[in-house]
Design a protein around this motif. Structure first.
Motif, mmCIF file in Angstrom:
data_model
loop_
_atom_site.group_PDB
_atom_site.id
_atom_site.type_symbol
_atom_site.label_atom_id
_atom_site.label_comp_id
_atom_site.label_asym_id
_atom_site.label_seq_id
_atom_site.Cartn_x
_atom_site.Cartn_y
_atom_site.Cartn_z
ATOM 1 N N LEU A 50 0.838 -1.026 0.147
ATOM 2 C CA LEU A 50 -0.150 -0.022 0.010
ATOM 3 C C LEU A 50 0.901 1.374 0.017
ATOM 4 O O LEU A 50 2.001 1.221 0.583
ATOM 5 N N HIS A 51 0.386 2.165 -0.577
ATOM 6 C CA HIS A 51 1.038 3.618 -0.434
ATOM 7 C C HIS A 51 0.212 4.549 0.490
ATOM 8 O O HIS A 51 -0.695 4.792 0.297
ATOM 9 N N GLY A 52 1.054 5.268 1.148
ATOM 10 C CA GLY A 52 0.639 6.506 1.947
ATOM 11 C C GLY A 52 0.691 7.431 0.610
ATOM 12 O O GLY A 52 0.649 7.096 -0.404
ATOM 13 N N TYR A 53 0.603 8.721 1.129
ATOM 14 C CA TYR A 53 0.608 9.661 0.031
ATOM 15 C C TYR A 53 1.979 9.318 -0.807
ATOM 16 O O TYR A 53 2.011 8.488 -1.559
ATOM 17 N N ILE A 54 2.807 10.174 -0.523
ATOM 18 C CA ILE A 54 4.209 9.947 -1.119
ATOM 19 C C ILE A 54 5.298 9.795 0.060
ATOM 20 O O ILE A 54 6.095 9.460 -0.041
ATOM 21 N N ASP A 55 4.619 9.469 1.251
ATOM 22 C CA ASP A 55 5.632 9.547 2.229
ATOM 23 C C ASP A 55 5.720 8.163 2.895
ATOM 24 O O ASP A 55 6.952 7.699 3.537
ATOM 25 N N PHE A 56 4.746 7.106 2.832
ATOM 26 C CA PHE A 56 5.085 5.615 3.227
ATOM 27 C C PHE A 56 4.574 4.604 2.184
ATOM 28 O O PHE A 56 3.441 4.937 1.563
ATOM 29 N N GLN A 76 -0.780 -10.075 9.449
ATOM 30 C CA GLN A 76 -1.536 -10.371 10.472
ATOM 31 C C GLN A 76 -1.485 -12.016 10.504
ATOM 32 O O GLN A 76 -1.491 -12.813 9.603
ATOM 33 N N ASN A 77 -1.538 -12.472 11.977
ATOM 34 C CA ASN A 77 -1.896 -13.883 12.190
ATOM 35 C C ASN A 77 -3.274 -13.942 13.097
ATOM 36 O O ASN A 77 -3.840 -12.828 13.153
ATOM 37 N N ASP A 78 -3.407 -14.952 13.508
ATOM 38 C CA ASP A 78 -4.703 -15.365 14.250
ATOM 39 C C ASP A 78 -4.632 -14.545 15.565
ATOM 40 O O ASP A 78 -5.748 -13.828 15.793
ATOM 41 N N TYR A 79 -3.573 -14.314 16.001
ATOM 42 C CA TYR A 79 -3.396 -13.487 17.270
ATOM 43 C C TYR A 79 -3.850 -12.045 17.123
ATOM 44 O O TYR A 79 -4.750 -11.505 17.874
ATOM 45 N N LEU A 80 -3.291 -11.778 16.190
ATOM 46 C CA LEU A 80 -3.289 -10.115 15.721
ATOM 47 C C LEU A 80 -4.910 -9.912 15.433
ATOM 48 O O LEU A 80 -5.380 -8.876 15.803
ATOM 49 N N LYS A 81 -5.349 -10.798 14.515
ATOM 50 C CA LYS A 81 -6.955 -10.524 14.082
ATOM 51 C C LYS A 81 -7.763 -10.598 15.111
ATOM 52 O O LYS A 81 -8.604 -9.781 15.008
ATOM 53 N N LYS A 82 -7.435 -11.527 15.936
ATOM 54 C CA LYS A 82 -8.468 -11.688 17.358
ATOM 55 C C LYS A 82 -8.308 -10.159 18.018
ATOM 56 O O LYS A 82 -9.486 -9.810 18.622
ATOM 57 N N HIS A 83 -7.326 -9.714 18.149
ATOM 58 C CA HIS A 83 -7.030 -8.481 18.973
ATOM 59 C C HIS A 83 -7.051 -7.073 18.105
ATOM 60 O O HIS A 83 -6.941 -6.254 18.675
ATOM 61 N N LYS A 84 -7.404 -7.300 16.821
ATOM 62 C CA LYS A 84 -7.753 -6.269 16.002
ATOM 63 C C LYS A 84 -6.498 -5.356 15.683
ATOM 64 O O LYS A 84 -6.469 -4.054 15.926
ATOM 65 N N LEU A 85 -5.485 -6.159 15.441
ATOM 66 C CA LEU A 85 -3.972 -5.594 15.462
ATOM 67 C C LEU A 85 -3.482 -5.886 14.014
ATOM 68 O O LEU A 85 -3.832 -7.065 13.555
ATOM 69 N N LYS A 86 -2.566 -5.228 13.536
ATOM 70 C CA LYS A 86 -1.731 -5.460 12.160
ATOM 71 C C LYS A 86 -0.258 -5.126 12.603
ATOM 72 O O LYS A 86 -0.028 -4.212 13.375
ATOM 73 N N LEU A 87 0.434 -6.002 11.918
ATOM 74 C CA LEU A 87 1.891 -5.206 11.903
ATOM 75 C C LEU A 87 2.250 -4.838 10.328
ATOM 76 O O LEU A 87 1.629 -5.465 9.743
ATOM 77 N N ALA A 88 2.970 -3.721 10.305
ATOM 78 C CA ALA A 88 3.278 -3.298 9.265
ATOM 79 C C ALA A 88 4.866 -3.008 8.873
ATOM 80 O O ALA A 88 5.526 -2.628 9.757
ATOM 81 N N VAL A 89 5.132 -3.518 7.710
ATOM 82 C CA VAL A 89 6.761 -3.335 7.519
ATOM 83 C C VAL A 89 6.858 -1.893 6.722
ATOM 84 O O VAL A 89 5.944 -1.909 5.657
ATOM 85 N N VAL A 90 7.211 -1.009 7.124
ATOM 86 C CA VAL A 90 6.951 0.453 6.347
ATOM 87 C C VAL A 90 8.335 1.233 5.851
ATOM 88 O O VAL A 90 9.450 1.245 6.572
ATOM 89 N N LEU A 91 8.084 1.511 4.740
ATOM 90 C CA LEU A 91 9.128 2.408 4.189
ATOM 91 C C LEU A 91 9.036 3.892 4.332
ATOM 92 O O LEU A 91 7.977 4.304 3.710
ATOM 93 N N ASN A 92 9.698 4.457 5.329
ATOM 94 C CA ASN A 92 9.268 6.158 5.551
ATOM 95 C C ASN A 92 10.128 6.617 4.560
ATOM 96 O O ASN A 92 11.382 6.775 4.552
ATOM 97 N N HIS A 93 9.555 7.262 3.682
ATOM 98 C CA HIS A 93 10.244 7.847 2.554
ATOM 99 C C HIS A 93 10.848 9.210 2.965
ATOM 100 O O HIS A 93 12.077 9.455 2.508
#
Length: 163
Positions: free
Chosen positions: A54-60, A66-83
């Motif tokens: 996914l793309h932020g504007y031009i910034d990310f 997501q795994n079952d644990y994260l999904k159950k707790h309504k969480l996600k991990l994101a690997v982000v390139l901060n431009h």
């Protein structure tokens, strides 16, 4: 942020695009994130669901895991390139702003959590790799995978303590 009008900022905007360097560099950086996403998808098959890039504007530029644990707790991990900073970060996200606020409050005292200010888009953001060598994509990829493995394990341990 500049107080200049949009019209007054247009010449600098056009200049930034004039050589084509900005577009080529952005495209190459996004391509590296897409390759990382494909590797994560293979490496963590059965462990994590890996969303498309996914793309932020031009910034990310980022992808979610997501795994079952994260999904159950309504969480996600994101690997982000901060431009803007030109660095890779690992973010813990909530599926809604309310979930993020709740976890930010719950996780006060955890070393990654800024106790004074919650990040705009996440619960916390961890620097994974500053000053990446984009010319050595293999080494960059190995480093990102290694850091993700360590940090994700630590994050899950921490989340379970603070539930």
């Amino acid at each position: 942020m500049s107080n200049k009008s949009l019209r007054a900022r247009i010449p600098a905007y056009k200049m930034a695009f004039a050589s084509g360097e900005l577009q080529r560099t952005y495209k190459d950086l996004v391509s590296i994130v897409q390759s990382l996403r494909a590797e994560f998808s293979k490496q963590y098959k059965g462990q994590f669901t890996v969303a498309n890039v996914l793309h932020g504007y031009i910034d990310f530029t980022y992808f979610y895991l997501q795994n079952d644990y994260l999904k159950k707790h309504k969480l996600k991990l994101a690997v982000v390139l901060n431009h803007q900073e030109v660095q890779f970060e690992l973010w813990l996200l909530g599926q809604t702003k309310d979930v993020q606020i709740d976890y930010w409050a719950k996780l006060q005292g955890v070393r990654w959590v800024d106790q004074d200010v919650m990040p705009e888009w996440s619960i916390f953001e961890i620097l994974m790799l500053a000053d990446p060598d984009f010319d050595n994509v293999k080494a960059l990829s190995e480093r990102i995978h290694g850091v993700f493995a360590e940090l994700s394990e630590e994050i899950f341990t921490t989340l379970k303590v603070y539930q």
